[in-house]
Write a protein that holds these residues in place. Structure first.
Motif, short mmCIF file in Angstrom:
data_model
loop_
_atom_site.label_atom_id
_atom_site.label_comp_id
_atom_site.label_asym_id
_atom_site.label_seq_id
_atom_site.Cartn_x
_atom_site.Cartn_y
_atom_site.Cartn_z
N ARG A 42 21.25 -15.72 145.18
CA ARG A 42 22.70 -15.90 145.18
C ARG A 42 23.03 -17.18 144.41
O ARG A 42 22.15 -18.00 144.14
CB ARG A 42 23.23 -15.99 146.61
CG ARG A 42 22.76 -17.20 147.39
CD ARG A 42 23.38 -17.23 148.76
NE ARG A 42 22.92 -18.38 149.54
CZ ARG A 42 23.31 -18.64 150.78
NH1 ARG A 42 24.14 -17.82 151.38
NH2 ARG A 42 22.87 -19.70 151.41
N ILE A 58 21.13 -19.93 140.11
CA ILE A 58 20.74 -18.87 141.04
C ILE A 58 19.65 -19.40 141.96
O ILE A 58 18.59 -19.83 141.52
CB ILE A 58 20.23 -17.63 140.29
CG1 ILE A 58 21.34 -17.03 139.44
CG2 ILE A 58 19.70 -16.59 141.28
CD1 ILE A 58 20.90 -15.82 138.64
N ARG A 65 20.02 -11.24 148.89
CA ARG A 65 21.44 -10.92 148.84
C ARG A 65 21.72 -9.61 148.13
O ARG A 65 22.86 -9.18 148.07
CB ARG A 65 22.20 -12.04 148.14
CG ARG A 65 22.23 -13.33 148.94
CD ARG A 65 23.18 -13.25 150.10
NE ARG A 65 23.08 -14.43 150.96
CZ ARG A 65 23.88 -14.66 151.99
NH1 ARG A 65 24.81 -13.79 152.30
NH2 ARG A 65 23.72 -15.73 152.73
N HIS A 96 32.01 -5.16 145.86
CA HIS A 96 32.59 -6.23 145.04
C HIS A 96 33.98 -5.90 144.50
O HIS A 96 34.34 -6.33 143.40
CB HIS A 96 31.69 -6.56 143.83
CG HIS A 96 30.33 -6.99 144.20
ND1 HIS A 96 29.27 -6.95 143.33
CD2 HIS A 96 29.80 -7.44 145.36
CE1 HIS A 96 28.18 -7.38 143.90
NE2 HIS A 96 28.47 -7.68 145.15
N GLY A 104 29.67 -14.88 143.88
CA GLY A 104 28.22 -14.73 144.02
C GLY A 104 27.59 -15.79 144.89
O GLY A 104 26.42 -15.69 145.25
N HIS A 105 28.37 -16.81 145.27
CA HIS A 105 27.86 -17.80 146.23
C HIS A 105 27.70 -17.19 147.61
O HIS A 105 26.87 -17.66 148.41
CB HIS A 105 28.84 -18.99 146.32
CG HIS A 105 28.76 -19.92 145.16
ND1 HIS A 105 29.32 -19.65 143.92
CD2 HIS A 105 28.18 -21.15 145.03
CE1 HIS A 105 29.09 -20.66 143.10
NE2 HIS A 105 28.40 -21.58 143.74
N THR A 106 28.50 -16.18 147.92
CA THR A 106 28.45 -15.57 149.26
C THR A 106 28.18 -14.07 149.22
O THR A 106 27.76 -13.50 150.22
CB THR A 106 29.76 -15.82 150.01
OG1 THR A 106 30.86 -15.32 149.23
CG2 THR A 106 29.97 -17.30 150.27
N LYS A 107 28.44 -13.43 148.08
CA LYS A 107 28.24 -11.98 147.96
C LYS A 107 27.01 -11.69 147.11
O LYS A 107 26.52 -12.54 146.36
CB LYS A 107 29.47 -11.33 147.35
CG LYS A 107 30.71 -11.39 148.24
CD LYS A 107 31.83 -10.56 147.64
CE LYS A 107 33.04 -10.53 148.58
NZ LYS A 107 34.12 -9.66 148.05
N SER A 108 26.53 -10.47 147.21
CA SER A 108 25.33 -10.08 146.47
C SER A 108 25.57 -10.14 144.97
O SER A 108 26.69 -9.92 144.49
CB SER A 108 24.91 -8.66 146.86
OG SER A 108 25.88 -7.72 146.45
N LEU A 109 24.52 -10.43 144.22
CA LEU A 109 24.59 -10.39 142.76
C LEU A 109 24.41 -8.98 142.25
O LEU A 109 24.78 -8.67 141.11
CB LEU A 109 23.53 -11.31 142.15
CG LEU A 109 23.60 -12.79 142.55
CD1 LEU A 109 22.51 -13.58 141.84
CD2 LEU A 109 24.97 -13.37 142.25
N ASN A 128 26.97 -8.88 139.30
CA ASN A 128 27.64 -10.11 138.91
C ASN A 128 27.34 -10.41 137.44
O ASN A 128 26.18 -10.60 137.06
CB ASN A 128 27.16 -11.26 139.80
CG ASN A 128 27.96 -12.53 139.62
OD1 ASN A 128 28.09 -13.04 138.51
ND2 ASN A 128 28.50 -13.03 140.71
#
Length: 263
Positions: A42, A58, A65, A96, A104-109, A128
């Motif tokens: 992430r 990353i 994630r 997304h 992308g800090h908290t959600k999947s890439l 992402n």
């Protein structure tokens, strides 16, 4: 980035075969992450001491994630492909929704979602863009190391012109976060997608896809989308994204439509 493949269910396709298909896609997903393991990480932000500079990178040690989603929906293939306007619930086929790269800090890439329809299988990919942007070609990357790809990105950054830096500084001062679906301006046209990879040859045991399309985040007024087509011999899928009143005027022009169909 949102792309999807739409497959028709083969005759006699049952729940056991569905389970086998989902498992096969999961295994393929896992193998992909072995080669491109940063996609299972992430984004993280590092603030340098006594400086206003921030570094976004990353982090691969923050826990996995990447996501895999299996869902079902009471829709048929024709419900998606036949209407003039795509059904609103098609957006639920993707992860997304309305996200920006910073999330992308908290959600999947990377997320893969397999959605069972009444007569088809929908395989959607959400990724992402910050984690995958590079000017190298899904061949050169296999031959080189991950550090080589990072070097390419670094080289692109340091070679920005003075005008580009001024534009970036102006954008930073505005504090505005843009989405892919936000148009650059009313008169710009952007051609997207790649002719290097024919997605119609993707095989999961269901035969050739009946459609290769894009999610809503890949679309805005003035976006032109070109993909290799399903028919052999150089065919193309060509998508045009325009505002409703502009598109209505376009398709109402009988002479233009007649010429387009004759190409």
């Amino acid at each position: 980035m949102q792309k999807f493949l739409l497959f028709a269910k083969p005759l006699g396709f049952d729940m056991n075969q569905l389970g086998e298909l989902v498992q096969k896609i999961k295994e393929s997903f896992c193998l992909t992450l072995v080669h491109f393991y940063p996609l299972a990480g992430r984004l993280a932000t590092l603030k340098k001491e006594e400086s206003i500079d921030l570094a976004i990178y990353i982090a691969c040690n923050k826990g996995s994630r990447a996501r895999f989603i299996h869902a079902s929906l009471d829709l048929a293939i024709d419900d998606i492909l036949s209407p003039t306007y795509a059904p609103g619930n098609v957006r639920s086929f993707f992860d997304h929704r309305r996200s920006i790269n910073y999330y992308g800090h908290t959600k999947s890439l990377l997320t893969i979602q397999v959605t069972e329809l009444t007569d088809g299988i929908f395989i959607g990919c959400s990724m992402n863009h910050m984690a995958t942007s590079t000017k190298a070609d899904y061949g050169e990357l296999l031959e080189q190391s991950l550090g080589w790809a990072v070097w390419l990105l670094h080289h692109a950054v340091i070679n920005q012109t003075r005008v580009s830096h001024e534009q970036i500084e102006s954008w930073l001062q505005s504090g505005e976060l843009l989405r892919a679906s936000d148009p650059p301006d009313a008169y710009s046209k952007l051609l997207g997608c790649s002719l290097r990879f024919n997605m119609y040859v993707t095989e999961f045991g269901l035969g050739k896809p009946v459609a290769v399309l894009n999610g809503s985040t890949n679309k805005f007024d003035g976006k032109l989308i070109v993909n290799p087509g399903a028919e052999e011999g150089g065919s193309m899928d060509f998508g045009i994204c325009l505002l409703l009143h502009v598109m209505t005027s376009l398709v109402s022009d009988k002479e233009l439509m007649r010429q387009s169909l004759s190409l």
